[in-house]
Design a protein around this motif. Sequence first.
Motif, PDB file in Angstrom:
ATOM      1  N   ASN A 147       5.217  -6.485   6.337  1.00 46.01           N
ATOM      2  CA  ASN A 147       5.443  -5.156   6.008  1.00 46.01           C
ATOM      3  C   ASN A 147       5.483  -5.217   4.551  1.00 46.01           C
ATOM      4  O   ASN A 147       4.826  -4.592   3.694  1.00 46.01           O
ATOM      5  N   SER A 151       2.883  -3.783   1.213  1.00 48.16           N
ATOM      6  CA  SER A 151       3.424  -2.774   0.738  1.00 48.16           C
ATOM      7  C   SER A 151       3.038  -3.205  -0.775  1.00 48.16           C
ATOM      8  O   SER A 151       2.730  -2.372  -1.713  1.00 48.16           O
TER       9      SER A 151
ATOM     10  N   GLU B  44       9.282   3.873   7.463  1.00 50.64           N
ATOM     11  CA  GLU B  44       7.931   3.132   7.853  1.00 50.64           C
ATOM     12  C   GLU B  44       6.598   3.873   8.072  1.00 50.64           C
ATOM     13  O   GLU B  44       5.756   3.462   7.948  1.00 50.64           O
ATOM     14  N   ALA B  47       5.318   4.720   4.622  1.00 50.25           N
ATOM     15  CA  ALA B  47       4.877   3.274   4.289  1.00 50.25           C
ATOM     16  C   ALA B  47       3.640   2.951   4.645  1.00 50.25           C
ATOM     17  O   ALA B  47       2.996   2.084   4.336  1.00 50.25           O
ATOM     18  N   PRO B  69      -1.253   0.303   4.323  1.00 50.34           N
ATOM     19  CA  PRO B  69       0.116   0.394   3.649  1.00 50.34           C
ATOM     20  C   PRO B  69      -0.287  -0.073   1.956  1.00 50.34           C
ATOM     21  O   PRO B  69       0.297   0.444   1.046  1.00 50.34           O
ATOM     22  N   GLU B  70      -1.484  -1.141   1.971  1.00 51.51           N
ATOM     23  CA  GLU B  70      -1.505  -1.517   0.610  1.00 51.51           C
ATOM     24  C   GLU B  70      -2.275  -0.701  -0.296  1.00 51.51           C
ATOM     25  O   GLU B  70      -2.377  -1.176  -1.432  1.00 51.51           O
ATOM     26  N   ILE B  76       9.011  -1.093  -1.218  1.00 53.23           N
ATOM     27  CA  ILE B  76       9.969  -1.094  -0.051  1.00 53.23           C
ATOM     28  C   ILE B  76      10.949  -2.158  -0.071  1.00 53.23           C
ATOM     29  O   ILE B  76      10.427  -3.486  -0.512  1.00 53.23           O
TER      30      ILE B  76
END
Lengths: 245, 346
Positions: A147, A151, B44, B47, B69-70, B76
């Motif tokens: 995750n 991100s 989340e 995110a 997400p990217e 985060i």
Amino acid sequence: MVVGFIVLPLVEMVLAPSVEDLGKSLADSDVRRSIWLSVYTSGTAALISFVFGTPFAYLLARHDFKGKRFLESIVDLPIMIPHPVIGIAILSLAGRQHWIGRLAADLGVRVMGSVTGIIIVLTFVGLPFYINTVKNGIEAIPRRLENVSRSLGATAFGTFWRVTFPLAWRSVIVGMILCTARAVSEFGAVVIVAYHPMIAPVMIYERFTAYGLRYSQPVAVWLIFVCLVLFLLLRWLNPAGRART
Amino acid sequence: MIEVSDLRVALPGFVLDGVSFQVAAGEFFTILGPTGAGKTLILESIAGMVALNGGRIRIGGRDVTDLPPERREIGIVYQDQALFPHLSVAQNIRYGLRYRPKAADREARIAALVQRLGLAPLLERGVSNLSGGERQRVALARALAVAPEIMLLDEPLSALDPNFREEIRDLLKSLHRETGITVLMVTHDFAEAHFLAERTAVISSGRIEQVGPVAEVFNRPVSPAVAGFVGMKNIFEARFDGCVARAEALELTLSGPADPECRFVAVRPEDVELFGQPPDTGGGAVNGFSGRVTRIDHQGVFCDVRVRCNGMIWQSILPTGRLMAEAIAEGVDLWLQVPPEKIHVM
């Protein structure tokens, strides 16, 4: 007692042949060829498992979908099926009466009695061990690491190569060792698909039935020796495993 | 800024439903709630790490609901830091740089960040033998290094030792002030929210109970769940009649008329006064009742005292010294008093 049960027959077999017999059998080019073929085909099966099994293991470890349990049981099937049955099943696909067999023949791929056939069989029996080991390895990596990587801008693929794979590397090595070990020990399925060219277990069986215990033992000892050296080498090459031991 | 509207996520055995709130640009906002309330799931979702069943999410005016997400421009930081164990401190911090356009001042900015967080001596170390506070500073640096539009913090203080907790808490506050970045933090600790945040949303069982400035939530909770969460230990169902609330057998005088829609009274334990003797106020003391101590829990400087009054259990908190002065002990009869202005109705 348990350890004795496992070790005693092996020790007895390793110590039974004389040094002279061992030397003679190593001088025999058929023996050397069969041991090499065993190592080569098993290693190839492990490489094929690595290429195709790794993405599949990732899918099973990281995604929940309908029918996942069913898929997992299918992966385990080769572990449960009797070995000759596996050989027969592969032959029935590869034969002229099946369209896949005809297609393969048209492309010039021969399965029956060929190295290709041996590799197919060994991949079939080894793949579940690879997939299960790598799947467990990936499951042990916290999903939060992936995750965070996402991100920070990495794609799913980039995250796999920069985070998941480096951390799962140890289980990949262990999976390949298990897959190779399983493949090297296969006899029942191979003997049906390809009696020739002869892998080591088939040769040991042939020597045993044709000439008796004394002629089969040296070949078996050499096979065990080569496998042991290979596995130790692989363990040693794996930095994570080395650091931990 | 962050806008979450009508968020819905259904997981086996848990549903996040109708969650809506807004975080202004540059604001420090917390989502407060007990464990299992769905706080991390909201984080989340923002995110982009869970599949939504409904609702929209906007970051800085961009609708990011369908973006991976990217592409959301977020940083985060998790409770357990989630540092990459196979990389050094420097490699962790620089992990995201290759995915961002190379600005001319980037190296200077990273150097300043490393300096600000006191990470310069640690750069070449592996992450496995760092202290909790150091790990959390690395995680913050890694997230801030990519200059995200918003920061998402998932209980960043709860896994830390008390001394590191204070250090990181102060650091979060000053970093927010210095960078002006929008921060959304989830926590189960009201004191953290009180210290850090301007506004807060209280969530319980997958639903938002109250959104507002922290002081308002603290002083005027709208539901028993929120009241309990912000430390109002005495919550009783009541019937209201003007300035009087009847809770079970007790009649409580309020400081003003209550809304007839109200159904509960709530009082903080520190507002429940205990006396060895009825105070000499020259006649009828308001909201004074006799009771008996049923239990005392020592918490160091303070004690939790439970008192049974007409079948109701009240909870009070007293300095340990007062216990001695007023001769308060388990089984002792005493006098309990609740000032009308300290009674919250909802």
